[in-house]
Design an enzyme around this catalytic site. Structure first.
Site, PDB file in Angstrom:
ATOM      1  CE  LYS A  40      -0.296  -0.361   5.050  1.00  0.00           C
ATOM      2  NZ  LYS A  40      -1.129  -0.866   6.169  1.00  0.00           N
ATOM      3  NE  ARG A 138      -6.592   0.256  11.527  1.00  0.00           N
ATOM      4  CZ  ARG A 138      -5.374   0.081  11.031  1.00  0.00           C
ATOM      5  NH1 ARG A 138      -4.481   1.047  11.134  1.00  0.00           N
ATOM      6  NH2 ARG A 138      -5.036  -1.043  10.457  1.00  0.00           N
ATOM      7  CE1 TYR A 260      12.950  31.829   5.582  1.00  0.00           C
ATOM      8  CE2 TYR A 260      13.042  29.475   5.155  1.00  0.00           C
ATOM      9  CZ  TYR A 260      12.871  30.772   4.704  1.00  0.00           C
ATOM     10  OH  TYR A 260      12.609  31.001   3.378  1.00  0.00           O
TER      11      TYR A 260
END
Ligand SMILES: *Cc1c(COP(=O)(O)O)cnc(C)c1O
Length: 391
Positions: A40, A138, A260
């Site tokens: 998958k 699930r 940053y």
């Protein structure tokens, strides 16, 4: 310039021979059970076509994917193999399962009723797997639905059940009590389904022992080199290697910041090497100030934030003669496995793999036609195995 010759900032090498070696190791471990392959999410980001073809040539004949679209894409690469679709049948899509001979995983009484109606109208309806929930909450039939299937067997009239499966919630924690509870529930199912292929274990479950193996194991991560038992020596062969090119090298003075947000400050004079990889490539931003790379055998800490296209390393420990634009920095490789990157990033190897981005130049090695990159790229049985985005 073609896609193959355009210089890329980083090269992702996927070792298909290692995938096959991992599958063979698992197959030996689980015998006499069979070993399937879970491919998958584009074979966990590694490219479903080359991975599935290599496994098929090695003898793998059962594949699992998450959804119908993945199964349709996989079908041409693994003719004559069983392909199971874990999410089952999207509404109204039964015909696609017949056309491509795909096997749905039925996860509820509703799924079973819909498939039964279809199968009784359709001569060539493929066989199915039924998924029982034994503790994951699930997908799969919860215990009350399982009891109704047991007590009302005509719910399955005309449905060809090839496989009964469940899924372990805590297999990566061998001492977790849920493993034994789920194993016991699975053993109960096994008695009720004589002659049907029983499937419980994924990568970690295989290492719980033979009582968890059933007739068919379903590894994913371990095939791709991930550690099946966290904290123990990883018996799998590493599959992925990721190397970036240094774009620029500079010296910065004490007090200067990097990146940053100026989240890293040099304490002493430091050498900063910038590589052309960032979160836009799936190199997770959570690796900011936590990741590391290797230049040769020298560990270089990632300093400052990961930005979209760039990362910065403190390469002060690297002799100047070994450091210049073009120098290679190992991001995943012999010094840093996918589990180590995951630990740095505060995640799991699954997420490192499935995040691997589309800007890397991808090279497949160890296809059956030969071990070299060239063979993987041009071999007769390797349809476009090397290409940016060609997966
Ligand atoms: C993803 C998945 C697997 C494979 O799990 P790994 O931990 O990668 O081996 C097996 N079975 C099911 C139901 C899955 O969803």
């Amino acid at each position: 310039m073609t896609a193959e010759t355009t210089p890329a900032n980083a090269v992702l090498t996927i070792d298909l021979a290692a995938v096959v070696a991992n599958w063979r190791l698992l197959q030996r471990l689980v015998a006499p059970a069979a070993c399937a392959a879970v491919v998958k999410a584009d074979a966990y980001g590694l490219g479903v076509a080359p991975v599935a073809r290599a496994l098929h040539r090695a003898g793998c004949r059962t594949f699992f994917v998450a959804c119908l679209a993945e199964a349709v894409a996989l079908r041409p690469h693994v003719a004559d193999s069983a392909i199971y679709v874990l999410a089952g049948v999207p509404p109204g899509c039964e015909d696609a399962f017949v056309r491509h001979q795909l096997r749905p995983v039925l996860n509820s009484l509703i799924d079973i009723a819909a498939w039964r109606g279809f199968a009784n109208r359709t001569a060539s309806a493929p066989p199915v797997a039924i998924h029982f929930d034994t503790g994951m909450s699930r997908l799969g039939l919860p215990p009350d639905e399982a009891a109704r299937v047991r007590d009302e067997p005509d719910r399955l009239d005309g449905v060809a059940v090839a496989c009964v499966m469940s899924h372990l919630a805590c297999a990566d924690q061998p001492d977790h009590p849920l493993n034994a509870r789920q194993q016991a529930a699975f053993a109960g199912l096994r008695q009720r389904w004589p002659g049907v292929q029983m499937s419980l274990a994924a990568s970690s479950g295989i290492f719980l022992g033979p009582a968890w193996h059933g007739d068919l194991c379903r590894p994913g991560l371990a095939l791709y080199g991930g550690a099946p038992v966290p904290g123990r020596t990883n018996p799998m062969t590493q599959v992925v290697d990721l190397r970036a090119r240094i774009l620029q090298v500079r010296e910065i003075d004490p007090g200067w910041s990097v990146g940053y947000g100026a989240t890293h400050h040099a304490r002493r004079r430091a050498t900063i090497a910038t590589a052309g990889v960032g979160y836009g490539d799936g190199y997770l931003r959570s690796l900011s100030n936590r990741g590391h790379g290797y230049i040769g055998d020298i560990r270089v800490p990632l300093v400052g934030r990961v930005s979209m296209d760039l990362i910065t390393f403190d390469a002060s420990a690297v002799p100047a003669a070994l450091l210049a634009p073009g120098t290679e920095v190992e991001l995943i490789g012999p010094h840093i496995g996918i589990d180590a990157v995951a630990a740095d990033a505060g995640t799991i190897a699954y997420e490192i793999l499935t995040s691997l981005g589309g800007r890397y130049r991808r090279v497949y090695r160890g296809g059956v036609d030969g071990p070299s990159e060239r063979d993987a790229a041009t071999g007769a049985d390797a349809d476009g195995l090397e290409a940016n985005g060609g997966r």
